[in-house]
Design a protein around this motif. Structure first.
Motif, PDB file in Angstrom:
ATOM      1  N   ASN A 155       0.804  -1.221   0.000  1.00 10.73           N
ATOM      2  CA  ASN A 155       0.000   0.000   0.000  1.00 10.73           C
ATOM      3  C   ASN A 155       0.843   1.282   0.000  1.00 10.73           C
ATOM      4  O   ASN A 155       0.318   2.374   0.180  1.00 10.73           O
ATOM      5  N   LEU A 156       2.133   1.154  -0.227  1.00 13.01           N
ATOM      6  CA  LEU A 156       3.022   2.319  -0.218  1.00 13.01           C
ATOM      7  C   LEU A 156       2.643   3.335  -1.291  1.00 13.01           C
ATOM      8  O   LEU A 156       2.529   4.532  -1.018  1.00 13.01           O
ATOM      9  N   VAL A 157       2.409   2.888  -2.506  1.00  8.63           N
ATOM     10  CA  VAL A 157       2.074   3.800  -3.607  1.00  8.63           C
ATOM     11  C   VAL A 157       0.766   4.528  -3.306  1.00  8.63           C
ATOM     12  O   VAL A 157       0.647   5.737  -3.539  1.00  8.63           O
ATOM     13  N   ASP A 158      -0.217   3.818  -2.762  1.00  8.21           N
ATOM     14  CA  ASP A 158      -1.487   4.441  -2.379  1.00  8.21           C
ATOM     15  C   ASP A 158      -1.242   5.556  -1.367  1.00  8.21           C
ATOM     16  O   ASP A 158      -1.759   6.665  -1.502  1.00  8.21           O
ATOM     17  N   LEU A 159      -0.426   5.285  -0.360  1.00  7.99           N
ATOM     18  CA  LEU A 159      -0.154   6.301   0.659  1.00  7.99           C
ATOM     19  C   LEU A 159       0.562   7.526   0.079  1.00  7.99           C
ATOM     20  O   LEU A 159       0.279   8.650   0.467  1.00  7.99           O
ATOM     21  N   LEU A 160       1.467   7.293  -0.870  1.00  3.23           N
ATOM     22  CA  LEU A 160       2.182   8.413  -1.481  1.00  3.23           C
ATOM     23  C   LEU A 160       1.228   9.359  -2.197  1.00  3.23           C
ATOM     24  O   LEU A 160       1.469  10.571  -2.259  1.00  3.23           O
ATOM     25  N   GLY A 161       0.131   8.838  -2.705  1.00  2.00           N
ATOM     26  CA  GLY A 161      -0.853   9.655  -3.400  1.00  2.00           C
ATOM     27  C   GLY A 161      -1.813  10.380  -2.484  1.00  2.00           C
ATOM     28  O   GLY A 161      -2.793  10.972  -2.935  1.00  2.00           O
ATOM     29  N   ARG A 162      -1.545  10.365  -1.209  1.00  2.00           N
ATOM     30  CA  ARG A 162      -2.438  10.987  -0.221  1.00  2.00           C
ATOM     31  C   ARG A 162      -1.877  12.305   0.316  1.00  2.00           C
ATOM     32  O   ARG A 162      -2.057  12.645   1.478  1.00  2.00           O
ATOM     33  N   GLY A 163      -1.148  13.040  -0.534  1.00  2.00           N
ATOM     34  CA  GLY A 163      -0.633  14.352  -0.145  1.00  2.00           C
ATOM     35  C   GLY A 163       0.770  14.338   0.430  1.00  2.00           C
ATOM     36  O   GLY A 163       1.280  15.362   0.888  1.00  2.00           O
ATOM     37  N   VAL A 164       1.426  13.194   0.420  1.00  2.00           N
ATOM     38  CA  VAL A 164       2.754  13.053   1.032  1.00  2.00           C
ATOM     39  C   VAL A 164       3.802  13.809   0.222  1.00  2.00           C
ATOM     40  O   VAL A 164       3.913  13.646  -0.988  1.00  2.00           O
ATOM     41  N   ARG A 165       4.570  14.662   0.919  1.00  2.00           N
ATOM     42  CA  ARG A 165       5.675  15.400   0.297  1.00  2.00           C
ATOM     43  C   ARG A 165       7.030  14.948   0.826  1.00  2.00           C
ATOM     44  O   ARG A 165       8.054  15.208   0.221  1.00  2.00           O
ATOM     45  N   TRP A 166       7.034  14.306   2.011  1.00  2.00           N
ATOM     46  CA  TRP A 166       8.289  13.878   2.641  1.00  2.00           C
ATOM     47  C   TRP A 166       8.093  12.457   3.152  1.00  2.00           C
ATOM     48  O   TRP A 166       7.117  12.174   3.854  1.00  2.00           O
ATOM     49  N   VAL A 167       9.009  11.579   2.802  1.00  2.00           N
ATOM     50  CA  VAL A 167       8.979  10.189   3.272  1.00  2.00           C
ATOM     51  C   VAL A 167      10.210   9.977   4.136  1.00  2.00           C
ATOM     52  O   VAL A 167      11.336  10.213   3.697  1.00  2.00           O
ATOM     53  N   HIS A 168       9.991   9.552   5.377  1.00  2.00           N
ATOM     54  CA  HIS A 168      11.121   9.216   6.248  1.00  2.00           C
ATOM     55  C   HIS A 168      11.038   7.732   6.590  1.00  2.00           C
ATOM     56  O   HIS A 168      10.029   7.254   7.087  1.00  2.00           O
ATOM     57  N   CYS A 169      12.132   7.019   6.296  1.00  2.00           N
ATOM     58  CA  CYS A 169      12.227   5.594   6.592  1.00  2.00           C
ATOM     59  C   CYS A 169      12.951   5.419   7.918  1.00  2.00           C
ATOM     60  O   CYS A 169      14.015   6.006   8.125  1.00  2.00           O
TER      61      CYS A 169
END
Length: 180
Positions: free
Chosen positions: A58-72
């Motif tokens: 579900n990572l790609v779905d979450l990225l399409g929810r307004g995410v501008r910064w991803v921290h692992c």
């Protein structure tokens, strides 16, 4: 007029973070737990995605929810499908746990050299001199990679006077004395 809180989507196993404590420490941030796999509930959106360093369905779905910064939260991002991030800022926690992991590595090396737990002393042994204890001073320790974790391991091994060999992709010499 007060600004809306920043929303951080926590794409981590339940209980990995203490979200209630984080919200108290960061009152301007709204932390939202999201599932690590499967469908994401409708209406979930946020500016920041806090995730694992492993691919998820579900990572790609979450990225399409307004995410501008991803921290692992992990050390690296080698296992992530980097192409899906587009122009988003992607960061990781490189070095954050290096000291704790290095101490664990040293504990495991000592446990091996001193044959723990089988030689653990919980009562006076019949004969003290029968257990062979290896010395790290006579050992060669190989480190695969010389990033933040193994740099911390090498620093902790140095007082034991063992030979430390590091194997890595580059031919650049080690910046740590005593590490070949």
């Amino acid at each position: 007029m007060p600004s809306a809180p920043t929303t951080v989507l926590c794409h981590l196993p339940d209980g990995y973070l203490r979200l209630d404590e984080l919200e108290k420490l960061f009152p301007g941030v709204k932390f939202v737990q999201v599932p690590t796999s499967g469908p994401v509930p409708p209406g979930v959106s946020g500016e920041v995605l806090l995730t694992m360093t492993a691919p998820s369905d579900n990572l790609v779905d979450l990225l399409g929810r307004g995410v501008r910064w991803v921290h692992c939260t992990g050390h690296g991002v080698d296992h992530l499908p980097l192409g899906v991030f587009g122009n988003r800022l992607v960061t990781c926690s490189r070095g954050v746990s290096a000291e704790a992991i290095a101490e664990w590595v040293i504990a495991m090396i000592l446990a091996w050299a001193k044959r723990l737990p089988e030689t653990w002393v919980d009562a006076p042994p019949e004969k003290w001199f029968l257990t062979r204890l290896d010395l790290l001073a006579e050992a060669t320790v190989a480190l695969f990679g010389l990033g933040s974790i193994n740099m911390a391991v090498a620093k902790r091994l140095a007082p034991f006077h063992c030979r430390i060999l590091a194997v890595r992709r580059t031919t650049r010499p080690s910046s740590l004395p005593g590490v070949e």
